[in-house]
Write an enzyme that holds these catalytic residues in place. Sequence first.
Site, PDB file in Angstrom:
ATOM      1  N   ASP A   1       0.841  -1.194   0.000  1.00 54.72           N
ATOM      2  CA  ASP A   1       0.000   0.000   0.000  1.00 54.72           C
ATOM      3  C   ASP A   1       0.876   1.243   0.000  1.00 54.72           C
ATOM      4  OD1 ASP A   1      -2.409   1.755   0.709  1.00 54.72           O
ATOM      5  OD2 ASP A   1      -3.294  -0.229   0.904  1.00 54.72           O
TER       6      ASP A   1
ATOM      7  N   HIS B   1      -3.688   5.715   3.376  1.00 54.42           N
ATOM      8  CA  HIS B   1      -4.471   4.538   3.021  1.00 54.42           C
ATOM      9  C   HIS B   1      -3.895   3.263   3.643  1.00 54.42           C
ATOM     10  CE1 HIS B   1      -6.239   1.492   0.234  1.00 54.42           C
ATOM     11  NE2 HIS B   1      -7.235   2.361   0.142  1.00 54.42           N
TER      12      HIS B   1
ATOM     13  N   SER C   1     -11.401  -1.444  -0.377  1.00 52.44           N
ATOM     14  CA  SER C   1     -10.098  -1.356   0.294  1.00 52.44           C
ATOM     15  C   SER C   1     -10.211  -1.644   1.778  1.00 52.44           C
ATOM     16  CB  SER C   1      -9.492   0.037   0.112  1.00 52.44           C
ATOM     17  OG  SER C   1      -8.952   0.218  -1.160  1.00 52.44           O
TER      18      SER C   1
END
Length: 564
Positions: free
Chosen positions: A167, A216, A466
């Site tokens: 990520d 994220h 996600s």
Amino acid sequence: MVSKRFTAGAVATAAALALTVTGLTVPANAGPTTSRTFTVVAEDGVSADAAIAAIRAAGGTVVSRTDDVGLYQVTSDRADFAGRVTAASALVGAAEQRAIGRKPKLDRVEQENLLNRTKQAVKAKGNANGKKLDPLDDKLWGLGMIGADKARKVMPGDKRVTVGILDTGVDASQPDLAPNFNWALSRNFAPDIADIDGPCEVASCLDPVGTDDGGHGTHVAGTIGAAANGFGLSGVAPNVSLVELKGGQDSGYFFLNPVVNALVHAGKSGLDVVNMSFYVDPWLYNCTANPADSPESQAEQRAVIKAMKRALNFAHNKGVTLVGSLGNNHEDLGAPRTDVSSPDYGADPYPRPIDNDSCWDLPVEGPHVIGVSAVGPSGKKADYSNYGTEQISVAAPGGWFRDGFGTDTHRTDGNMILSTYPKKVLQEEGSVDENGNVVPGFENSVLKQCTTAGECGYYTYLQGTSMASPHVSGVAALIVSKWGKKEGKDGYGLAPAKVEQHLYRTAAEHACPEPRLQSYANEGRSAEFDAYCAGSLNFNGFYGYGIVDANAAVRSPLKPNVTP
């Protein structure tokens, strides 16, 4: 899944990058040059020497190489370099690394609550089921939905089990992540690119391990394995080890070279699980020969397909269980709509009809990847979530801001997924001030917890596939923790085929809704969001084999008759 929709004007500047990978060490170059950067993929069976010779003949300079999968990072100042690579029999194609625009302030799917702040009628509510563990766990309805609160009484995770977060990075200073962060195995494969990520924070442009300027990855990591330490919140598998595999840019782009190198590292390092909540840029779908694309773009996409399949196979064969998000484009991946978003950098997007037989959404449509759809607190498929019997494996809590139509929870933050987040990113987004205090008006979407020693952690709500995928990665990590075996001198693991079978067998079956053609008109969505659920109770396009069940996964015996 990370969204990378950039609408700013084109920026023609390209950045040259270099990093340490298999076979070659080169200093990172932070400054822009006249050269362009490409990722070149060799044809099957071509030796490294032959591939490098062909690259040089085409006018390129190899700056890094990953021999395990025939991948080369190359710079060239030739305008026709990509075409020359395409014409070379030893090479598949060249994917150019170039960008337009900059990081958007808000992600339109994952941060829908902030885009609709004025429409919220009620304060966010916790929707958790089961026993409260850490102070904020009563807001984690996802833990209750999949029985993770009960599962940890049997198995909270084993420190020997390693979960890679492929990520944007992981903020290892976050108090809920610090206890489980594995510094030894963590790596950054994605140097900053000033044109899209902003000015580099360090001279090399390679951010230190343990940082996350995108946010994220830190959110994903918290859902997987935030520690159950009496502080903040806890993850699905609160005692496993978290490994940063930074393959995404701060801006949210995921280029081929960093992603492939991260997967190769995961395999060589013996990681047990890798979570992938993204797609590889710049093509939403990579097609072998889409008539809408130029010959160079076709070759580029063939290179992406070849390299990703090699990398996924490599990791799987080394014992890595691969988990990926299905995506937030509200479409059946077995019958995709015309792609109007690609390429999402380097040139203006154009309509591309997608042939399902020759186009792939990668990595989730690649080999051995467990594909995950997203549901809201009601258990209904979230309007944004992709679906379809062709690619789905299981479903998991991904959050849905618009869930609960007709109730006081409709359009509230509590319908989304709360997890760890870097303070720096929240400050850049304007929800936390320079003194570390939550800005008035953001109290429902951003939470702050501090220890008695004054160490503070920050948390925010996001939604998306996600957020669903890390729930599944956490359950996979619990399966390895509970049923794994010692391997070699210091190793510990479980064959991915066994993990996958046990995950599917213990998932809670969930029937298609009636009517099967679901409309989201009540939630304010157009007919484009209508979704048909095909399949049976045992397996269908909305839920796959069911919603993952952590409690059943650690309590049901592992069936031994699986061939790895």
